[in-house]
Design a protein around this motif. Structure first.
Motif, PDB file in Angstrom:
ATOM      1  N   LYS A  65       0.839  -1.204   0.000  1.00 41.86           N
ATOM      2  CA  LYS A  65       0.000   0.000   0.000  1.00 41.86           C
ATOM      3  C   LYS A  65       0.881   1.264   0.000  1.00 41.86           C
ATOM      4  CE  LYS A  65      -4.216  -1.790   0.500  1.00 41.86           C
ATOM      5  NZ  LYS A  65      -3.851  -3.191   0.287  1.00 41.86           N
ATOM      6  N   GLN A  66       0.252   2.366  -0.434  1.00 40.12           N
ATOM      7  CA  GLN A  66       0.894   3.686  -0.308  1.00 40.12           C
ATOM      8  C   GLN A  66       0.551   4.194   1.091  1.00 40.12           C
ATOM      9  OE1 GLN A  66       2.301   5.616  -2.910  1.00 40.12           O
ATOM     10  NE2 GLN A  66       1.412   4.838  -4.822  1.00 40.12           N
ATOM     11  N   ILE A  67       1.560   4.338   1.905  1.00 43.79           N
ATOM     12  CA  ILE A  67       1.312   4.647   3.325  1.00 43.79           C
ATOM     13  C   ILE A  67       2.050   5.921   3.759  1.00 43.79           C
ATOM     14  CG2 ILE A  67       1.572   3.798   5.702  1.00 43.79           C
ATOM     15  CD1 ILE A  67       1.345   0.958   4.650  1.00 43.79           C
ATOM     16  N   VAL A  68       1.335   6.744   4.512  1.00 48.25           N
ATOM     17  CA  VAL A  68       1.954   7.921   5.126  1.00 48.25           C
ATOM     18  C   VAL A  68       1.839   7.775   6.642  1.00 48.25           C
ATOM     19  CG1 VAL A  68       1.600  10.411   5.529  1.00 48.25           C
ATOM     20  CG2 VAL A  68       1.630   9.520   3.190  1.00 48.25           C
ATOM     21  N   ILE A  69       2.919   8.109   7.341  1.00 49.86           N
ATOM     22  CA  ILE A  69       2.911   8.059   8.815  1.00 49.86           C
ATOM     23  C   ILE A  69       3.173   9.464   9.344  1.00 49.86           C
ATOM     24  CG2 ILE A  69       3.843   6.913  10.857  1.00 49.86           C
ATOM     25  CD1 ILE A  69       5.089   4.794   9.044  1.00 49.86           C
ATOM     26  N   VAL A  70       2.332   9.895  10.282  1.00 46.28           N
ATOM     27  CA  VAL A  70       2.400  11.286  10.763  1.00 46.28           C
ATOM     28  C   VAL A  70       2.551  11.346  12.288  1.00 46.28           C
ATOM     29  CG1 VAL A  70       1.186  13.515  10.760  1.00 46.28           C
ATOM     30  CG2 VAL A  70       0.832  11.923   8.869  1.00 46.28           C
ATOM     31  N   PRO A  71       3.580  12.037  12.790  1.00 49.96           N
ATOM     32  CA  PRO A  71       3.656  12.331  14.234  1.00 49.96           C
ATOM     33  C   PRO A  71       3.040  13.712  14.510  1.00 49.96           C
ATOM     34  CG  PRO A  71       5.703  12.978  13.200  1.00 49.96           C
ATOM     35  CD  PRO A  71       4.773  12.548  12.067  1.00 49.96           C
ATOM     36  N   HIS A  72       2.957  14.087  15.778  1.00 53.61           N
ATOM     37  CA  HIS A  72       2.436  15.423  16.111  1.00 53.61           C
ATOM     38  C   HIS A  72       3.459  16.520  15.805  1.00 53.61           C
ATOM     39  CE1 HIS A  72       4.887  15.374  19.776  1.00 53.61           C
ATOM     40  NE2 HIS A  72       4.422  14.151  20.016  1.00 53.61           N
ATOM     41  N   LYS A  73       2.965  17.765  15.808  1.00 53.30           N
ATOM     42  CA  LYS A  73       3.828  18.935  15.606  1.00 53.30           C
ATOM     43  C   LYS A  73       4.871  18.998  16.727  1.00 53.30           C
ATOM     44  CE  LYS A  73       3.527  23.893  14.870  1.00 53.30           C
ATOM     45  NZ  LYS A  73       2.716  25.101  15.061  1.00 53.30           N
ATOM     46  N   ASN A  74       6.017  19.588  16.425  1.00 58.62           N
ATOM     47  CA  ASN A  74       7.142  19.613  17.370  1.00 58.62           C
ATOM     48  C   ASN A  74       7.428  18.205  17.900  1.00 58.62           C
ATOM     49  OD1 ASN A  74       7.315  22.439  17.113  1.00 58.62           O
ATOM     50  ND2 ASN A  74       5.718  22.690  18.656  1.00 58.62           N
ATOM     51  N   PRO A  75       7.740  17.285  16.994  1.00 57.67           N
ATOM     52  CA  PRO A  75       7.860  15.885  17.396  1.00 57.67           C
ATOM     53  C   PRO A  75       8.967  15.671  18.430  1.00 57.67           C
ATOM     54  CG  PRO A  75       8.039  16.126  14.984  1.00 57.67           C
ATOM     55  CD  PRO A  75       8.074  17.504  15.572  1.00 57.67           C
ATOM     56  N   ASP A  76       8.672  14.791  19.393  1.00 58.08           N
ATOM     57  CA  ASP A  76       9.658  14.451  20.423  1.00 58.08           C
ATOM     58  C   ASP A  76      10.214  13.053  20.153  1.00 58.08           C
ATOM     59  OD1 ASP A  76       7.489  12.867  21.024  1.00 58.08           O
ATOM     60  OD2 ASP A  76       7.084  13.764  22.978  1.00 58.08           O
ATOM     61  N   GLY A  77      10.944  12.509  21.111  1.00 61.14           N
ATOM     62  CA  GLY A  77      11.576  11.206  20.924  1.00 61.14           C
ATOM     63  C   GLY A  77      10.564  10.097  20.655  1.00 61.14           C
ATOM     64  N   SER A 136       7.637  -5.034   4.796  1.00 59.92           N
ATOM     65  CA  SER A 136       6.503  -5.771   4.225  1.00 59.92           C
ATOM     66  C   SER A 136       6.133  -5.210   2.851  1.00 59.92           C
ATOM     67  CB  SER A 136       5.315  -5.699   5.180  1.00 59.92           C
ATOM     68  OG  SER A 136       5.717  -6.085   6.466  1.00 59.92           O
ATOM     69  N   ASN A 137       7.096  -4.524   2.236  1.00 63.34           N
ATOM     70  CA  ASN A 137       6.976  -4.063   0.835  1.00 63.34           C
ATOM     71  C   ASN A 137       5.981  -2.931   0.576  1.00 63.34           C
ATOM     72  OD1 ASN A 137       8.925  -5.927  -0.038  1.00 63.34           O
ATOM     73  ND2 ASN A 137       7.366  -7.541  -0.035  1.00 63.34           N
ATOM     74  N   HIS A 138       5.617  -2.203   1.596  1.00 59.69           N
ATOM     75  CA  HIS A 138       4.760  -1.040   1.367  1.00 59.69           C
ATOM     76  C   HIS A 138       5.618   0.148   0.931  1.00 59.69           C
ATOM     77  CE1 HIS A 138       1.412  -3.187   3.121  1.00 59.69           C
ATOM     78  NE2 HIS A 138       2.182  -3.505   4.153  1.00 59.69           N
ATOM     79  N   ILE A 139       4.932   1.139   0.308  1.00 58.70           N
ATOM     80  CA  ILE A 139       5.634   2.381  -0.032  1.00 58.70           C
ATOM     81  C   ILE A 139       5.306   3.361   1.094  1.00 58.70           C
ATOM     82  CG2 ILE A 139       5.836   4.253  -1.727  1.00 58.70           C
ATOM     83  CD1 ILE A 139       4.726   2.052  -3.763  1.00 58.70           C
ATOM     84  N   VAL A 140       6.319   3.716   1.859  1.00 59.59           N
ATOM     85  CA  VAL A 140       6.062   4.415   3.129  1.00 59.59           C
ATOM     86  C   VAL A 140       6.813   5.742   3.205  1.00 59.59           C
ATOM     87  CG1 VAL A 140       5.902   4.065   5.627  1.00 59.59           C
ATOM     88  CG2 VAL A 140       6.193   2.083   4.141  1.00 59.59           C
ATOM     89  N   THR A 141       6.130   6.778   3.671  1.00 61.62           N
ATOM     90  CA  THR A 141       6.782   8.065   3.938  1.00 61.62           C
ATOM     91  C   THR A 141       6.352   8.569   5.315  1.00 61.62           C
ATOM     92  OG1 THR A 141       6.377   8.562   1.606  1.00 61.62           O
ATOM     93  CG2 THR A 141       7.305  10.338   2.956  1.00 61.62           C
ATOM     94  N   VAL A 142       7.326   9.012   6.082  1.00 66.65           N
ATOM     95  CA  VAL A 142       6.999   9.710   7.331  1.00 66.65           C
ATOM     96  C   VAL A 142       6.954  11.199   7.018  1.00 66.65           C
ATOM     97  CG1 VAL A 142       7.753  10.266   9.687  1.00 66.65           C
ATOM     98  CG2 VAL A 142       8.098   7.953   8.778  1.00 66.65           C
ATOM     99  N   ILE A 143       5.839  11.843   7.368  1.00 64.43           N
ATOM    100  CA  ILE A 143       5.717  13.292   7.170  1.00 64.43           C
ATOM    101  C   ILE A 143       5.512  13.950   8.529  1.00 64.43           C
ATOM    102  CG2 ILE A 143       4.432  15.169   6.074  1.00 64.43           C
ATOM    103  CD1 ILE A 143       3.591  13.239   3.887  1.00 64.43           C
TER     104      ILE A 143
END
Ligand code: 5GP
Ligand code: MN
Length: 339
Positions: free
Chosen positions: A17-29, A45-52
């Motif tokens: 799958k095309q996957i996006v992963i998002v943390p909160h603003k001002n990300p911490d550890g 697992s062969n997904h297309i992944v981006t952390v934004i």
């Protein structure tokens, strides 16, 4: 999270799958560790992944495996928006209300992707298709470990994933000393060490990479520390001028609020940090025992978080914000003295 949810997610992730992963603003550890831990797992697992990430994170996190791939929405807005619009699955980690992503709120709310929330804060909003929320968890990183485990993939945890997840468990537990640390937290941490997380090196990377100026800023903060013994409270202020004097960089004030709690008999600590650029006073609250800084911050400072750690903000001046805090405290005096 029900067995049906787990089966649904297993099925969803059974094909790339095309996957996006998002943390909160001002990300911490915990935000960066959990998003990147999940990133490595999903990539395997062969997904297309981006952390934004909504915006930049502190330099002391700029060694976590995979962090150089993270996009920042505030400086790469159109690329990020396109990825979000095209995503089939969006994971939101370490927050539970879309406004915690700042300017990403709108594009995330508009997205038709299946949303999966993994989070340990109180009072989750209902935006996600699958909500994995557990306020008893030390950290979102601990939850990502359980998430991978629930999907039957613990064997896929390698040293990169283990390192990322160890970061957030360590930072959100104050190196395993806060009361959110359970025997299970230690079991998960032990498993992560066995899978290749170098606990001593990780601690060193996060906590022993201070600049000289950052330690001087800590000195300034400690000399500003005030105690209100009758309310068992202590607070620290840092003005913009003081931050500038010590060449403040993102992350330099992280953890300073905890020094208030290091005082004998103090169970409620706050730090007020002036941010002229955003036009706000950024506030952190910490407590020991049952006094809920989540409720305190929600009631008075437009924030929230956990029982013992919460954030908030104020649009008043630094002086007036502190004045407001001091004027509210007597209302809580009895509660604080019965803790
Ligand atoms: P910190 O004081 O370190 O910024 O935040 C303490 C905890 O409260 C973290 O878990 C953080 O995610 C959460 N938090 C910080 N600011 C806010 C806020 O404005 N609203 C909510 N709901 N949680 C916050
Ligand atoms: Mn967290």
């Amino acid at each position: 999270m029900t067995q049906q949810d787990i089966e649904g997610i297993k099925q969803l992730l059974a094909t790339p799958k095309q996957i996006v992963i998002v943390p909160h603003k001002n990300p911490d550890g915990d935000a960066m560790g959990s998003t990147l831990g999940l990133y490595h797992y999903l990539k395997k697992s062969n997904h297309i992944v981006t952390v934004i990430a909504p915006n930049e994170y502190p330099d002391f996190l700029k060694w976590i495996p995979g962090e150089q791939t993270v996009l920042k929405h505030d400086s790469q807005t159109s690329d990020c928006n396109l990825l979000i619009q095209n995503a089939e699955v969006i994971f939101t980690l370490d927050f539970n209300a879309l406004h915690r992503t700042g300017n990403m709120e709108h594009v995330l709310a508009q997205s038709k992707a299946i949303k999966i929330m993994i989070d340990h804060h109180q009072e989750p909003d209902g935006y996600a298709t699958y909500t994995f929320s557990d306020v008893t968890m030390s950290s979102t990183c601990e939850m990502v470990y359980h998430f991978i485990n629930m999907l039957g993939d613990t064997y896929k945890i390698d040293s990169n994933i283990a390192t990322c997840l160890y970061v957030g468990i360590m930072t959100d537990t104050g190196s395993f000393r806060f009361s959110c640390t359970t025997s299970n937290t230690h079991r998960v941490a032990a498993n992560l060490i066995e899978k290749g997380a170098n606990n001593s090196q990780i601690h060193n990377n996060i906590y022993d990479a201070n600049s000289f100026e950052r330690l001087q800023l800590l000195g300034c903060a400690l000399s500003n520390l005030k105690v209100i013994p009758e309310s068992r409270a202590a607070y620290i202020t840092l003005s913009q001028e003081e931050l500038n004097k010590f060449n403040y960089k993102k992350g330099d004030t992280e953890g300073i609020v905890n020094y208030g709690l290091a005082l004998d008999n103090i169970i409620f600590a706050a730090i007020f940090i002036e941010d002229k650029q955003e036009g706000i006073i950024k506030i952190s609250f910490r407590s020991k025992g049952n006094f809920s800084v989540n409720e305190f911050s929600r009631a008075h400072f437009e924030g929230g978080g956990h029982t013992n750690a919460a954030g908030g903000k104020s649009y008043l001046s630094l002086k007036d914000t502190v004045g407001k805090f001091i004027s509210i405290l007597p209302t809580y005096k009895i509660t604080l003295n019965h803790e």
